[in-house]
Design a protein around this motif. Sequence first.
Motif, mmCIF file in Angstrom:
data_model
loop_
_atom_site.group_PDB
_atom_site.id
_atom_site.type_symbol
_atom_site.label_atom_id
_atom_site.label_comp_id
_atom_site.label_asym_id
_atom_site.label_seq_id
_atom_site.Cartn_x
_atom_site.Cartn_y
_atom_site.Cartn_z
ATOM 1 N N THR A 1 88.352 47.621 31.284
ATOM 2 C CA THR A 1 88.494 46.759 32.090
ATOM 3 C C THR A 1 87.937 47.050 33.239
ATOM 4 O O THR A 1 87.442 46.390 34.312
ATOM 5 N N LEU A 2 88.288 48.660 33.725
ATOM 6 C CA LEU A 2 87.781 48.964 35.024
ATOM 7 C C LEU A 2 86.011 48.820 35.113
ATOM 8 O O LEU A 2 85.455 48.475 36.093
ATOM 9 N N ALA A 3 85.578 49.249 33.930
ATOM 10 C CA ALA A 3 84.004 49.041 33.827
ATOM 11 C C ALA A 3 83.500 47.431 34.013
ATOM 12 O O ALA A 3 82.713 47.288 34.579
ATOM 13 N N ALA A 4 84.532 46.566 33.430
ATOM 14 C CA ALA A 4 83.904 45.134 33.663
ATOM 15 C C ALA A 4 84.215 44.604 35.058
ATOM 16 O O ALA A 4 83.443 44.051 35.530
ATOM 17 N N VAL A 5 85.354 45.301 35.483
ATOM 18 C CA VAL A 5 85.448 44.945 37.281
ATOM 19 C C VAL A 5 84.314 45.418 37.953
ATOM 20 O O VAL A 5 83.695 44.882 38.655
ATOM 21 N N ALA A 6 83.713 46.599 37.799
ATOM 22 C CA ALA A 6 82.623 47.097 38.366
ATOM 23 C C ALA A 6 81.361 46.371 37.990
ATOM 24 O O ALA A 6 80.449 46.027 39.019
ATOM 25 N N GLY A 7 81.307 45.831 36.908
ATOM 26 C CA GLY A 7 80.149 45.206 36.468
ATOM 27 C C GLY A 7 80.044 43.668 37.213
ATOM 28 O O GLY A 7 79.303 43.080 37.799
ATOM 29 N N LEU A 8 81.342 43.315 37.617
ATOM 30 C CA LEU A 8 81.640 41.997 38.290
ATOM 31 C C LEU A 8 81.171 42.174 39.580
ATOM 32 O O LEU A 8 80.430 40.914 40.418
ATOM 33 N N PHE A 9 81.147 43.273 40.241
ATOM 34 C CA PHE A 9 80.721 43.661 41.783
ATOM 35 C C PHE A 9 79.303 43.550 41.667
ATOM 36 O O PHE A 9 78.770 42.909 42.513
ATOM 37 N N SER B 1 76.381 45.880 46.383
ATOM 38 C CA SER B 1 75.560 47.316 46.128
ATOM 39 C C SER B 1 76.858 48.248 45.387
ATOM 40 O O SER B 1 78.115 48.197 45.664
ATOM 41 N N PRO B 2 76.451 49.166 44.812
ATOM 42 C CA PRO B 2 77.428 50.294 44.287
ATOM 43 C C PRO B 2 78.220 51.144 45.675
ATOM 44 O O PRO B 2 79.365 51.304 45.335
ATOM 45 N N ARG B 3 77.456 50.963 47.043
ATOM 46 C CA ARG B 3 78.297 51.256 47.843
ATOM 47 C C ARG B 3 79.546 50.409 48.450
ATOM 48 O O ARG B 3 80.347 50.933 48.856
ATOM 49 N N VAL B 4 79.311 49.210 48.344
ATOM 50 C CA VAL B 4 80.507 48.406 48.708
ATOM 51 C C VAL B 4 81.637 48.697 47.668
ATOM 52 O O VAL B 4 82.683 48.785 48.043
ATOM 53 N N LEU B 5 81.291 48.661 46.222
ATOM 54 C CA LEU B 5 82.237 49.205 45.269
ATOM 55 C C LEU B 5 82.926 50.323 45.771
ATOM 56 O O LEU B 5 84.214 50.563 45.665
ATOM 57 N N ALA B 6 82.097 51.341 45.839
ATOM 58 C CA ALA B 6 82.691 52.709 46.333
ATOM 59 C C ALA B 6 83.624 52.540 47.527
ATOM 60 O O ALA B 6 84.532 53.232 47.403
ATOM 61 N N ALA B 7 83.313 51.843 48.295
ATOM 62 C CA ALA B 7 84.092 51.751 49.675
ATOM 63 C C ALA B 7 85.552 50.857 49.433
ATOM 64 O O ALA B 7 86.582 51.434 49.884
ATOM 65 N N GLU B 8 85.328 49.980 48.367
ATOM 66 C CA GLU B 8 86.718 49.463 47.818
ATOM 67 C C GLU B 8 87.376 50.207 47.132
ATOM 68 O O GLU B 8 88.775 50.432 47.517
ATOM 69 N N VAL B 9 86.947 51.075 46.468
ATOM 70 C CA VAL B 9 87.711 52.063 45.391
ATOM 71 C C VAL B 9 88.102 53.315 46.441
ATOM 72 O O VAL B 9 89.291 53.954 46.530
ATOM 73 N N TRP B 10 87.240 53.741 47.680
ATOM 74 C CA TRP B 10 87.807 54.636 48.636
ATOM 75 C C TRP B 10 88.833 54.511 49.203
ATOM 76 O O TRP B 10 89.873 55.276 49.519
ATOM 77 N N ARG B 11 89.256 53.075 49.427
ATOM 78 C CA ARG B 11 90.354 52.569 50.451
ATOM 79 C C ARG B 11 91.570 52.656 49.564
ATOM 80 O O ARG B 11 92.627 52.683 49.901
ATOM 81 N N LEU B 12 91.340 52.848 48.105
ATOM 82 C CA LEU B 12 92.515 52.820 47.317
ATOM 83 C C LEU B 12 92.919 54.350 46.921
ATOM 84 O O LEU B 12 93.876 54.392 46.052
ATOM 85 N N ARG B 13 92.220 55.225 47.368
ATOM 86 C CA ARG B 13 92.398 56.708 47.101
ATOM 87 C C ARG B 13 93.834 57.212 47.050
ATOM 88 O O ARG B 13 94.451 57.960 45.987
ATOM 89 N N TRP B 14 94.736 56.831 48.115
ATOM 90 C CA TRP B 14 95.850 57.372 48.356
ATOM 91 C C TRP B 14 97.015 56.681 47.287
ATOM 92 O O TRP B 14 97.944 57.510 46.911
ATOM 93 N N LEU B 15 96.690 55.303 46.974
ATOM 94 C CA LEU B 15 97.278 54.828 46.177
ATOM 95 C C LEU B 15 97.414 55.462 44.715
ATOM 96 O O LEU B 15 98.094 55.720 44.028
ATOM 97 N N VAL B 16 95.854 55.614 44.319
ATOM 98 C CA VAL B 16 95.746 56.425 42.989
ATOM 99 C C VAL B 16 96.282 57.586 42.995
ATOM 100 O O VAL B 16 96.857 58.063 42.016
#
Length: 198
Positions: A46-54, A60-75
């Motif tokens: 599922t997570l790989a599919a979401v990354a593929g949708l981005f 860019s991978p940088r945009v996806l990385a920024a979105e994931v980074w914003r969730l770091r504390w939640l994770v």
Amino acid sequence: MRVIRLRRPGTSVVHRLPAGPKLATLAIIAIALSAFPHDAGSIAVTLAAVAGLFLLAGQSPRVLAAEVWRLRWLVLVLGLALWIFVTPQVAWINTGRVVALILLASLVTITTPMGDLLAVLRRMLGPLRRWIDVDAVAMTVSLTIAMIPVVAGFAGDTADAQRARGVRLGVRAVVPLLVRTLRHADDVGDALAARGLV
């Protein structure tokens, strides 16, 4: 102030997809992730599919990385708590579910004009117009979708600020997050009122 306008214009197939199918897909995936049992492998897919949708949306991978980074504390907080009190597998599955849904909400916001979301929600709620204020409900739902990644970003910023001050993270960390979120909500309300939308 973090602005709510997160859309990134583009010409990808995801950008061209109408708002209705996007919202329907988001709802179906949310139900599937919440209502059905999953294992570690299905969450990874599922997570790989979401990354593929981005990437399909031209982000860019940088945009996806920024979105994931914003969730770091939640994770970190959710994952660590489940790891300690339940099992590592449960931590991975449930944290992955939450991250996947937030990233999908971000993608909808990034690729869809707010006006299109409102129009779809108004049409969906049209039969209920006799009993509810369709415009108000549509606005609330669309703003909720848009606010999910924003509040997640606030949480990360708040945690970083407290760590920089040497403040131990705990229940009290919710207070500055709540204040910032309410302040942002006031700003959004003022902006909507200035445009005659409320």
